[in-house]
Every structure is written in structure tokens, then in C-alpha cells.
Design an enzyme around this catalytic site. Sequence first.
Site, PDB file in Angstrom:
ATOM      1  N   LYS A 190       8.034  -6.867   0.739  1.00 48.51           N
ATOM      2  CA  LYS A 190       8.664  -6.069  -0.326  1.00 48.51           C
ATOM      3  C   LYS A 190       8.168  -4.633  -0.223  1.00 48.51           C
ATOM      4  CE  LYS A 190       7.777  -4.766  -4.450  1.00 48.51           C
ATOM      5  NZ  LYS A 190       8.493  -3.450  -4.488  1.00 48.51           N
ATOM      6  N   GLU A 266      -5.840  -3.979  -0.818  1.00 44.91           N
ATOM      7  CA  GLU A 266      -6.359  -2.659  -0.450  1.00 44.91           C
ATOM      8  C   GLU A 266      -5.894  -1.720  -1.547  1.00 44.91           C
ATOM      9  OE1 GLU A 266      -6.501   0.903   0.302  1.00 44.91           O
ATOM     10  OE2 GLU A 266      -5.064   0.636   1.948  1.00 44.91           O
ATOM     11  N   CYS A 299      -5.140   6.695  -0.737  1.00 43.03           N
ATOM     12  CA  CYS A 299      -6.232   5.988  -1.415  1.00 43.03           C
ATOM     13  C   CYS A 299      -7.592   6.433  -0.907  1.00 43.03           C
ATOM     14  CB  CYS A 299      -6.065   4.479  -1.239  1.00 43.03           C
ATOM     15  SG  CYS A 299      -5.839   3.987   0.483  1.00 43.03           S
ATOM     16  N   GLU A 396      -8.567   8.152 -10.409  1.00 42.86           N
ATOM     17  CA  GLU A 396      -7.872   8.445  -9.158  1.00 42.86           C
ATOM     18  C   GLU A 396      -6.687   9.356  -9.473  1.00 42.86           C
ATOM     19  OE1 GLU A 396      -6.472   6.112  -5.168  1.00 42.86           O
ATOM     20  OE2 GLU A 396      -5.969   5.177  -7.076  1.00 42.86           O
TER      21      GLU A 396
END
Length: 496
Positions: A190, A266, A299, A396
Site C-alpha cells: 500500500k 521504521e 526521518c 519531529e
Amino acid sequence: MSVSLDPPKGNPNTKINYTKIFINNEFVDAVSGKTFPVLNPATEKLIAQTAEGDKADVDKAVAAAKKAFARGSVWRSMDASARGALLYKLADLIEENVNELANLESIENGKPFPTAYQFTAMTAHFVRYYAGWTDKIHGTTIPVDGNSFTLTRKEPVGVVGQIIPWNYPILMFGLKVGPALAAGCTLVVKPAEQTPLTSIRLAQLVKEAGFPPGVVNVVPGYGPTAGAAISHHPDIAKVAFTGSSEVGHIILKAAGESNLKRVTLELGGKSPLVVFDDADLDAAVEDAYSLFSNAGQACIAPSRVFVQSGVYDKFVKKAVAVASATKVGDAFTPGCQQGPQIDMDTVDKVLGLIESAKREGAKLETGGKRIKSNGYFIEPTVFSNVTDNMRIAKEEIFGPVQSIFKFDTLEEVIQRSNDTNYGLAAGVFTKNIEVALEYAKAVEAGNVWVNRYNAFSPQAPFGGYKESGMGREMGKEGLDAYLETKTISIKLPSNH
């Protein structure tokens, strides 16, 4: 074959030929008939309407993958070396179509075309690495006590759901599909709803490479529908997800509530890059600048730059000069170094964090604003005098915001580096190898770079500590995540 290191000129008018769901080596409409829009983040204009998969489509894809994985199927009966040959062919096809694929990624993601080209070429390299593993997966014989011959056998986990992010869609497709196919699994992929076109095009290359029907299926759709259906599906044995830590929690919960499927995650990061007084300052500034290459949407971005007090002012001055000179624009603008954010929600989040930093006392050195009203562009932004209690130090950002902190001692910066819920990556610049090794040993991060940052190789495992995830991708460890270990013990007449 290999591709040129000097990419050709990109084409913003690349034709979109594939927009449907891919199941059993066929492109089909969604069961519901629905489609959803894919926008160019540089222009906010419609690129294409893509079939919107949901639970019904995931069910069809899983059924196809389950049939392809069944005992006696073409895929399960195939020699390991033959699986490798198919992966080699896929890598070749990615390289043959590198220009088109890179154009698609730039159009739907906004990434500067040379960068998209580089990562597309890298994807072929990663797939080829796992192609070489297919006939090298083996168990062991074990000298157990008594009259027994005991061995282990490595077997594929089964049907795998792979949910990939929008920031590096082609590379992440290769990173996940490569090891899973090398292990002998079948897949339901996906792609992120913002960037489905690259994965759908790659699906056509999977078919062209000669993979049997049902081995790879691609279902574009939204996370709460298609993604949730994958996470909860009782016939999916494993989910591999790259994305936010918040969604990682949801997927892990879904795995526990369903069939205890294996999960690799992750997730996010708040990665420190530490610059000591004796560092090569220009090299450190250059690698810290990597934060801006994908508009901060990575990331592993070095979003907390800790600079020792002796060179702090000099580093800030150099960092501001480099950031201020950044050329921001459309992916196909010559010399473009930074593209747009992926969508308006991201723009609002980043601008909100910038405003919070100003309120909390950080010094805005450059940038800090949206560039224009059309397209999701934000100025390259640098803050100095950032302290650990500020929101930009904790959350973040996923945007082009560089935060520069001051520190004095090694022990201090180790403690501050680890004072976060994340633990994906870290970097350290120093000419003192003892200091570098002490920091690398002490920092709580899955990846540590010394006198460099953001260096990747398919042979080296990648993953995070703490809320940056679980499990590893790349390297042998990335392959192991798709394998079960079966122990077989055979009684013998004697122990001779």
C-alpha cells in the site's frame, strides 16, 4: 547495466499511464469504483485520479497473494536462483526506466529531479543486492545431545503487507519488496495516498520482469481504510511499515488484536548531529545541510545540531550562509535544491512549530515563512540558541528547519542526545577517534555516522531504537525479517 551519474533534464509533463489497483498481474478498478486525487505539491494542481482501494480490495489482493504462496504454486516451486533472476530483471527494468520513474516521483512528491533520479538509481542497486541473496539463504546443522540429527530450515513468513511512505516512495518500494521477494514471500503493497503513482508504475515493471500473478499486488488507498485492512487482516503474516511513530503505535496494536502478525517498523526521528571544536567545520556544515535536501522530510534528518561552544558562533554563521543561498522551487527548476512540503497539513504543522520556536526564545537566523501562496514551499529556516525544552527540540518537525544547540562537554552532549523518545540516527564530527567512538558507543540510536551523515549502503542494516521503531531493513538483517526458522530433529540409531 548502470545509469549515468549525470541525470538528464527532467520532464514535468511525463505521461501518467497507470492509475489503477494491481492484483494478480492485472490493473483493475476499485471494488467501490471510487478514485482519489493525487496533487502536485509544487503547484497544488491535479496530476491524476487514482483508484481508491479499501478493505474489499485488500481482501482481493490478499487472496491473490495467498494463492500465489500456496504449496505447489509456481512461485513456491521456483528454484531460489530463479527468484534471483527475476529480481535481477526487475533491477534492470528500474534502471531502464529510471528517467520516467524519477519524473513521476518529482511530480507527485516535489523532490528535485536530480535527487529523485539518484534515489531511483539507488533503488535498482538495492534490489540487485537482494537478488544475490536468494540462493544463499540456508539453515545450519546443530550438534545436539543424544542420537539426533538436528538442522534448521529458513522459510518465508508468508503473505506480507507493506505500507510505504511518501517521502522516498520508489526507494522504500525497493527496500521492502527486494528482501521479501528474495525470501520467497508474496506481497500486498500500500503506497502512501500522496504518492501512489510510482508504486503503480513499479507494479507494471514487476509484471514485465516475469513474476507470477499474485506475488506482488499494489493497492493504493488511505491509511484508515486500506492501511487498517492490511494491519488487521488475518491472512497477512507480517506487516512492514515506514512512517510516523503515531501510526506505528496503531499498526502494532492492530497486529496484536488480529493474529499476532510479525511487525517491523521504521518510524520517526529527532536525530542529533554533534560537532566538536576540532571538527572539519565546512564538512560538518555541509552534512548538516542535508536536512534541506528533501525539504526536511526525512526521518533521519539531522534536526538537532549540537555544536561545541568554541566553534558555535562560527558554525552558525556558516550554516546560515549556506541555508540562505538555497534555491527553492519546482522539482524541474535548474539548480533547485529544495522542493515543497508534501501537502498543506505539513505546511501548517511546520509553520506552527516555527512560530512556537520564536515565542519560546530561539533566535530566527534566516527563513521562517511560506514562500508563496501556490505550492507548499517554506523558506529554509535556521534557529540558533535553541534549548532542549523547546517544542522544536522535542517534536519531529519534518520540514526545512535546522535547530542549532550549544554544548560544552562530551558527557553533556551524550545525555542531551539521548534525552528523546526517538533513536533512529546520530552523527558526530571530530578528529579525536576516542571521542568519536565513545559518543558512538553511548548514543541511543540505530545508526551512527562519524565525520559524515546520511550514508547508506544495501549491505548495512538500518533501523531505530526506542520509538523510532523495531526490526531492521537492509543488509542480512533486513532479509531475516521475512524468514521463519524451523528446527527439524531426526532420530538416529546411534550417536556415532
